[in-house]
Design a protein around this motif. Structure first.
Motif, PDB file in Angstrom:
ATOM      1  N   ARG A 229       0.844  -1.194   0.000  1.00  0.00           N
ATOM      2  CA  ARG A 229       0.000   0.000   0.000  1.00  0.00           C
ATOM      3  C   ARG A 229       0.874   1.237   0.000  1.00  0.00           C
ATOM      4  O   ARG A 229       2.009   1.212   0.462  1.00  0.00           O
ATOM      5  CB  ARG A 229      -0.959   0.006   1.189  1.00  0.00           C
ATOM      6  N   GLN A 230       0.320   2.308  -0.533  1.00  0.00           N
ATOM      7  CA  GLN A 230       1.047   3.581  -0.586  1.00  0.00           C
ATOM      8  C   GLN A 230       0.094   4.718  -0.275  1.00  0.00           C
ATOM      9  O   GLN A 230      -0.875   4.950  -1.016  1.00  0.00           O
ATOM     10  CB  GLN A 230       1.691   3.790  -1.954  1.00  0.00           C
ATOM     11  N   ALA A 231       0.379   5.403   0.819  1.00  0.00           N
ATOM     12  CA  ALA A 231      -0.393   6.577   1.203  1.00  0.00           C
ATOM     13  C   ALA A 231       0.236   7.806   0.558  1.00  0.00           C
ATOM     14  O   ALA A 231       1.427   7.801   0.219  1.00  0.00           O
ATOM     15  CB  ALA A 231      -0.408   6.712   2.719  1.00  0.00           C
TER      16      ALA A 231
ATOM     17  N   ARG B  68       5.802   3.182  -0.845  1.00  0.00           N
ATOM     18  CA  ARG B  68       4.991   1.968  -0.895  1.00  0.00           C
ATOM     19  C   ARG B  68       5.551   0.956   0.090  1.00  0.00           C
ATOM     20  O   ARG B  68       6.763   0.717   0.122  1.00  0.00           O
ATOM     21  CB  ARG B  68       5.005   1.392  -2.311  1.00  0.00           C
TER      22      ARG B  68
ATOM     23  N   SER C 156      -5.028   4.374   1.547  1.00  0.00           N
ATOM     24  CA  SER C 156      -3.893   4.174   0.650  1.00  0.00           C
ATOM     25  C   SER C 156      -4.390   3.630  -0.687  1.00  0.00           C
ATOM     26  O   SER C 156      -5.538   3.198  -0.796  1.00  0.00           O
ATOM     27  CB  SER C 156      -2.914   3.138   1.221  1.00  0.00           C
TER      28      SER C 156
ATOM     29  N   TYR D  37      -3.895   0.400  -2.708  1.00  0.00           N
ATOM     30  CA  TYR D  37      -3.460  -0.974  -2.422  1.00  0.00           C
ATOM     31  C   TYR D  37      -3.160  -1.692  -3.735  1.00  0.00           C
ATOM     32  O   TYR D  37      -3.969  -1.670  -4.672  1.00  0.00           O
ATOM     33  CB  TYR D  37      -4.541  -1.718  -1.644  1.00  0.00           C
TER      34      TYR D  37
END
Length: 135
Positions: A38-40, A45, A94, A96
């Protein structure tokens, strides 16, 4: 050609649950290490869950941030990986993405607890699905 397609992203309230799917084609997930990242916004990531085969059946591991709340599993007949998310928090917001790599490259990483991985550890990626946790 490897292809990974995620689905299931949505907006949920804190404390809610959501299931993400990652449909694979061009290869069998039975023989690969499969992971969710996931990357906010503004962050790198991060790997959060991984599943791989073992002599005693599938083995999964999680990042500390999601352990006890998220579950990764696979449906062998559908060649699909799932991520069940419960007790969701605003910090879970995030994009995903699922990822795959060979067992010889990513199997040991996938087998460690907690699961800690970076983008460089997996070669094949889906396009991602947005998850937002907010009131």
């Amino acid at each position: 050609q490897f292809d990974l397609v995620e689905s299931g992203g949505a907006s949920v309230q804190p404390g809610g649950s959501l299931r993400l799917s990652c449909a694979a084609s061009g290869f069998s997930t039975d023989y690969f290490a499969m992971a969710w990242f996931r990357q906010a916004p503004g962050k790198e990531r991060e790997g959060i869950a991984c599943i791989g085969p073992s002599p005693s059946g599938d083995r999964s591991n999680y990042a500390d941030s999601v352990k006890g709340r998220f579950t990764i599993w696979r449906d062998h007949s559908k060649n699909t990986i799932f991520l069940d998310m419960t007790d969701m928090k605003p910090g879970d917001t995030s994009v995903y993405t699922c990822a795959a790599d060979s067992l010889w490259k990513a199997g040991a990483l996938c087998g460690r607890s907690p699961f800690v991985a970076s983008v460089a550890d997996f070669a094949s990626w889906g396009q991602g699905t947005q998850v937002t946790v907010a009131t």
